[in-house]
Design a protein around this motif. Structure first.
Motif, mmCIF file in Angstrom:
data_model
loop_
_atom_site.group_PDB
_atom_site.id
_atom_site.type_symbol
_atom_site.label_atom_id
_atom_site.label_comp_id
_atom_site.label_asym_id
_atom_site.label_seq_id
_atom_site.Cartn_x
_atom_site.Cartn_y
_atom_site.Cartn_z
ATOM 1 N N VAL A 142 1.391 -11.542 6.042
ATOM 2 C CA VAL A 142 1.769 -10.474 5.116
ATOM 3 C C VAL A 142 3.148 -10.815 4.542
ATOM 4 C CG1 VAL A 142 2.402 -8.027 4.977
ATOM 5 C CG2 VAL A 142 0.483 -8.715 6.401
ATOM 6 N N ILE A 143 3.346 -10.492 3.269
ATOM 7 C CA ILE A 143 4.650 -10.676 2.633
ATOM 8 C C ILE A 143 5.185 -9.307 2.227
ATOM 9 C CG2 ILE A 143 5.904 -11.682 0.682
ATOM 10 C CD1 ILE A 143 3.765 -13.912 0.659
ATOM 11 N N ILE A 144 6.401 -9.015 2.646
ATOM 12 C CA ILE A 144 7.074 -7.760 2.311
ATOM 13 C C ILE A 144 8.232 -8.084 1.369
ATOM 14 C CG2 ILE A 144 8.431 -5.824 3.228
ATOM 15 C CD1 ILE A 144 5.516 -5.767 4.154
ATOM 16 N N ASP A 145 8.293 -7.394 0.250
ATOM 17 C CA ASP A 145 9.386 -7.579 -0.701
ATOM 18 C C ASP A 145 10.562 -6.703 -0.280
ATOM 19 O OD1 ASP A 145 10.424 -8.447 -3.439
ATOM 20 O OD2 ASP A 145 10.552 -6.257 -3.558
ATOM 21 N N ASN A 146 11.723 -7.341 -0.046
ATOM 22 C CA ASN A 146 12.921 -6.604 0.346
ATOM 23 C C ASN A 146 13.994 -6.741 -0.728
ATOM 24 O OD1 ASN A 146 14.874 -5.175 1.708
ATOM 25 N ND2 ASN A 146 15.464 -6.862 3.025
ATOM 26 N N ASN A 147 13.646 -6.320 -1.934
ATOM 27 C CA ASN A 147 14.614 -6.355 -3.032
ATOM 28 C C ASN A 147 14.877 -4.968 -3.594
ATOM 29 O OD1 ASN A 147 15.235 -9.299 -3.359
ATOM 30 N ND2 ASN A 147 13.003 -9.336 -3.404
ATOM 31 N N GLY A 148 14.274 -3.963 -2.977
ATOM 32 C CA GLY A 148 14.504 -2.580 -3.373
ATOM 33 C C GLY A 148 15.364 -1.902 -2.320
ATOM 34 N N SER A 149 15.099 -0.631 -2.103
ATOM 35 C CA SER A 149 15.886 0.111 -1.116
ATOM 36 C C SER A 149 15.378 -0.193 0.295
ATOM 37 C CB SER A 149 15.790 1.616 -1.379
ATOM 38 O OG SER A 149 14.538 2.110 -0.950
ATOM 39 N N MET A 150 16.230 0.073 1.262
ATOM 40 C CA MET A 150 15.878 -0.119 2.658
ATOM 41 C C MET A 150 14.668 0.743 3.027
ATOM 42 S SD MET A 150 18.337 0.225 5.966
ATOM 43 C CE MET A 150 18.195 1.974 6.237
ATOM 44 N N ASP A 151 14.645 1.976 2.556
ATOM 45 C CA ASP A 151 13.531 2.876 2.865
ATOM 46 C C ASP A 151 12.219 2.359 2.279
ATOM 47 O OD1 ASP A 151 15.161 4.612 4.307
ATOM 48 O OD2 ASP A 151 15.477 5.959 2.615
ATOM 49 N N GLU A 152 12.267 1.865 1.039
ATOM 50 C CA GLU A 152 11.055 1.313 0.412
ATOM 51 C C GLU A 152 10.537 0.116 1.202
ATOM 52 O OE1 GLU A 152 12.042 2.273 -4.302
ATOM 53 O OE2 GLU A 152 12.641 0.351 -3.437
ATOM 54 N N THR A 153 11.447 -0.731 1.620
ATOM 55 C CA THR A 153 11.048 -1.923 2.370
ATOM 56 C C THR A 153 10.442 -1.534 3.708
ATOM 57 O OG1 THR A 153 12.759 -3.228 1.289
ATOM 58 C CG2 THR A 153 11.845 -4.117 3.330
ATOM 59 N N PHE A 154 11.072 -0.614 4.410
ATOM 60 C CA PHE A 154 10.541 -0.203 5.710
ATOM 61 C C PHE A 154 9.183 0.474 5.547
ATOM 62 C CE2 PHE A 154 10.228 2.588 9.468
ATOM 63 C CZ PHE A 154 10.168 1.583 10.434
ATOM 64 N N ASP A 155 9.030 1.309 4.522
ATOM 65 C CA ASP A 155 7.729 1.937 4.266
ATOM 66 C C ASP A 155 6.655 0.890 4.019
ATOM 67 O OD1 ASP A 155 8.828 4.451 4.586
ATOM 68 O OD2 ASP A 155 8.946 4.894 2.435
ATOM 69 N N GLN A 156 6.981 -0.147 3.242
ATOM 70 C CA GLN A 156 6.037 -1.253 3.015
ATOM 71 C C GLN A 156 5.643 -1.906 4.334
ATOM 72 O OE1 GLN A 156 6.501 -4.652 0.162
ATOM 73 N NE2 GLN A 156 8.417 -3.576 -0.240
ATOM 74 N N LEU A 157 6.634 -2.140 5.169
ATOM 75 C CA LEU A 157 6.408 -2.794 6.448
ATOM 76 C C LEU A 157 5.469 -1.960 7.321
ATOM 77 C CD1 LEU A 157 7.206 -5.226 8.205
ATOM 78 C CD2 LEU A 157 9.242 -3.968 8.883
ATOM 79 N N VAL A 158 5.719 -0.683 7.417
ATOM 80 C CA VAL A 158 4.879 0.203 8.226
ATOM 81 C C VAL A 158 3.469 0.281 7.648
ATOM 82 C CG1 VAL A 158 4.552 2.602 8.977
ATOM 83 C CG2 VAL A 158 6.810 1.521 9.146
ATOM 84 N N ARG A 159 3.367 0.411 6.326
ATOM 85 C CA ARG A 159 2.028 0.464 5.694
ATOM 86 C C ARG A 159 1.246 -0.816 5.961
ATOM 87 N NH1 ARG A 159 4.760 2.618 1.358
ATOM 88 N NH2 ARG A 159 4.557 0.703 0.159
ATOM 89 N N GLN A 160 1.900 -1.953 5.820
ATOM 90 C CA GLN A 160 1.215 -3.234 6.064
ATOM 91 C C GLN A 160 0.800 -3.346 7.526
ATOM 92 O OE1 GLN A 160 0.006 -5.572 4.053
ATOM 93 N NE2 GLN A 160 0.667 -4.312 2.343
ATOM 94 N N TRP A 161 1.671 -2.938 8.431
ATOM 95 C CA TRP A 161 1.321 -2.999 9.849
ATOM 96 C C TRP A 161 0.132 -2.082 10.150
ATOM 97 C CZ3 TRP A 161 0.774 -5.928 13.562
ATOM 98 C CH2 TRP A 161 0.539 -5.451 14.848
ATOM 99 N N ASP A 162 0.097 -0.906 9.541
ATOM 100 C CA ASP A 162 -1.053 -0.007 9.722
ATOM 101 C C ASP A 162 -2.340 -0.655 9.228
ATOM 102 O OD1 ASP A 162 0.496 1.952 10.918
ATOM 103 O OD2 ASP A 162 0.743 3.131 9.068
ATOM 104 N N LEU A 163 -2.267 -1.361 8.089
ATOM 105 C CA LEU A 163 -3.455 -2.068 7.560
ATOM 106 C C LEU A 163 -3.900 -3.173 8.496
ATOM 107 C CD1 LEU A 163 -2.570 -2.325 3.752
ATOM 108 C CD2 LEU A 163 -4.336 -0.894 4.802
#
Length: 167
Positions: A142-163
């Motif tokens: 999985v690739i997570i983009d960390n160029n936005g806010s910290m909250d956006e990045t963490f939400d992406q990370l949690v969503r991907q982990w749930d998937l």
């Protein structure tokens, strides 16, 4: 549960997000660089003073040790992807998540930093990124983009982990 292994450039957020994710999931977190220094009883800087090869060998020993942890979140060093054996070890019992942060944003994070590979020239981050980006992508589940806010990045990370867990 499989391990969650975070890879990416120095200062991309592996440790910060790793701690947050481990806390959220109720599992252990390991920063591979800190574990390396503790187990080897030497600093990373001292390994690099000897040679990068000496450091990479210690890193592989450390990753073998960490790969035996079950259901942990592991933040690797930025160059772990340079040694194919490291990625084989980690992928056997782990999901590899690449936290991608652009070099210009990484530079903002390393002001005053003394990481061995960046100590002489902070602009070297662009060279390292170019050298490693294909490897990060190659090994990532999985690739997570960390160029936005910290909250956006963490939400992406949690969503991907749930998937990933749902599969």
């Amino acid at each position: 549960m499989k391990d969650i292994v975070l890879i990416g450039m120095p200062a991309c957020g592996k440790t910060m997000f790793g701690k947050m994710l481990a806390s959220s999931l109720g599992c252990k977190f390991y920063d591979a660089d800190l574990v390396l220094e503790s187990r080897e009883k030497r600093t990373i800087k001292s390994f690099f003073a000897e040679s990068e090869a000496a450091f990479r060998a210690a890193e592989t020993r450390t990753l073998k040790y960490l790969a035996d942890k079950d259901g942990a979140v592991i933040a690797t060093g930025g160059g772990a992807v340079l040694v194919e054996e490291n990625m084989k070890i980690l992928s056997e019992n782990g999901y590899i998540i690449f936290i991608d942060r652009k070099p210009e944003n990484l530079l903002k994070n390393i002001q005053g930093d003394d990481r061995p590979l960046l100590a002489e020239n902070k602009q070297r981050i662009y060279d390292l990124y170019a050298q490693r980006i294909d490897l990060y992508r190659k090994y990532a589940d999985v690739i997570i983009d960390n160029n936005g806010s910290m909250d956006e990045t963490f939400d992406q990370l949690v969503r991907q982990w749930d998937l990933i867990r749902a599969d």
